[in-house]
Design an enzyme around this catalytic site. Structure first.
Site, PDB file in Angstrom:
ATOM      1  N   VAL A 141       0.908  -1.148   0.000  1.00 46.88           N
ATOM      2  CA  VAL A 141       0.000   0.000   0.000  1.00 46.88           C
ATOM      3  C   VAL A 141       0.950   1.202   0.000  1.00 46.88           C
ATOM      4  O   VAL A 141       1.501   1.567   1.031  1.00 46.88           O
ATOM      5  CB  VAL A 141      -0.938  -0.001   1.221  1.00 46.88           C
ATOM      6  CG1 VAL A 141      -1.792   1.263   1.242  1.00 46.88           C
ATOM      7  CG2 VAL A 141      -1.824  -1.250   1.213  1.00 46.88           C
ATOM      8  N   PRO A 142       1.189   1.784  -1.188  1.00 50.26           N
ATOM      9  CA  PRO A 142       2.358   2.639  -1.425  1.00 50.26           C
ATOM     10  C   PRO A 142       2.284   4.049  -0.853  1.00 50.26           C
ATOM     11  O   PRO A 142       2.219   5.042  -1.591  1.00 50.26           O
ATOM     12  CB  PRO A 142       2.441   2.659  -2.950  1.00 50.26           C
ATOM     13  CG  PRO A 142       1.005   2.552  -3.374  1.00 50.26           C
ATOM     14  CD  PRO A 142       0.371   1.620  -2.380  1.00 50.26           C
ATOM     15  N   CYS A 143       2.345   4.163   0.450  1.00 53.06           N
ATOM     16  CA  CYS A 143       2.313   5.478   1.088  1.00 53.06           C
ATOM     17  C   CYS A 143       3.536   6.318   0.723  1.00 53.06           C
ATOM     18  O   CYS A 143       3.500   7.544   0.856  1.00 53.06           O
ATOM     19  CB  CYS A 143       2.152   5.348   2.598  1.00 53.06           C
ATOM     20  SG  CYS A 143       3.307   4.231   3.388  1.00 53.06           S
ATOM     21  N   HIS A 144       4.583   5.679   0.213  1.00 51.63           N
ATOM     22  CA  HIS A 144       5.758   6.440  -0.244  1.00 51.63           C
ATOM     23  C   HIS A 144       5.426   7.306  -1.456  1.00 51.63           C
ATOM     24  O   HIS A 144       6.156   8.233  -1.769  1.00 51.63           O
ATOM     25  CB  HIS A 144       6.927   5.492  -0.560  1.00 51.63           C
ATOM     26  CG  HIS A 144       6.643   4.498  -1.640  1.00 51.63           C
ATOM     27  ND1 HIS A 144       5.989   3.309  -1.382  1.00 51.63           N
ATOM     28  CD2 HIS A 144       6.901   4.521  -2.960  1.00 51.63           C
ATOM     29  CE1 HIS A 144       5.875   2.630  -2.513  1.00 51.63           C
ATOM     30  NE2 HIS A 144       6.421   3.350  -3.495  1.00 51.63           N
TER      31      HIS A 144
END
Length: 179
Positions: A144-147
């Site tokens: 879950v690409p919070c970056h």
């Protein structure tokens, strides 16, 4: 012994293992529904304690059950995977935080968004700071690409794995140019 542990593990609610990454070992955990945690915490005991308290004490270390997750992460870090096909278990997030993370999961590889956009997509346009908190507490980072979420002005913002990791991930995906 490994086979016995796998048979015992088949009855567990949560399986976990460590996975090697370019940033050291992370801990991954899954339920029957899917990946529930990917932790930057290098101590499996800490992660297991949290999962036991929040989800179930029936936890076992299982290399075999984590192999599909490890394989997809390896492919991602090697630049051979742009989408994760892993089912996700959202049991550790609820309400607004879950809406933010579900919106974040839709940011495409190589793309970026802002904290404000995530708040708006989650239904609270004025809650950019709360969206940032949801992202900071993301139990499944990278997948879950919070970056991929940045400040409105293009600044990196924060990242649970540290800014060098965030920069590396964004560079891997082509969202930032190599320095």
């Amino acid at each position: 012994m490994e086979r016995l542990m796998e048979r015992i593990g088949a009855d567990a609610d949560i399986a976990y293992d460590e996975v090697e990454t370019p940033f050291g070992n992370f801990v991954v955990a899954a339920t029957e529904r899917g990946l529930v945690a990917l932790s930057f915490d290098r101590d499996p005991t800490t992660v297991v304690d949290v999962l036991a308290r929040k989800l179930s004490p029936r936890i076992v270390r299982s290399t075999a059950r984590m192999d599909p997750i490890k394989r997809e992460l390896d492919e991602y870090f090697d630049g051979r995977r742009t989408n994760f096909d892993l089912p996700l278990d959202w049991s550790l997030v609820h309400g607004f935080n879950r809406k933010v993370l579900e919106a974040t999961a839709r940011i495409p590889y190589g793309g970026v968004s802002t904290y404000s956009d995530m708040a708006r997509t989650a239904g609270s346009p004025r809650a950019a700071r709360a969206a940032g908190n949801a992202l900071h507490n993301n139990p499944i980072p990278i997948v879950v690409p919070c970056h991929r979420v940045l400040h409105r002005d293009g600044g990196l913002g924060g990242y649970g794995g540290g800014l060098p990791m965030k920069k590396w991930l964004l560079t891997l995906e082509g969202a930032l140019e190599k320095e």
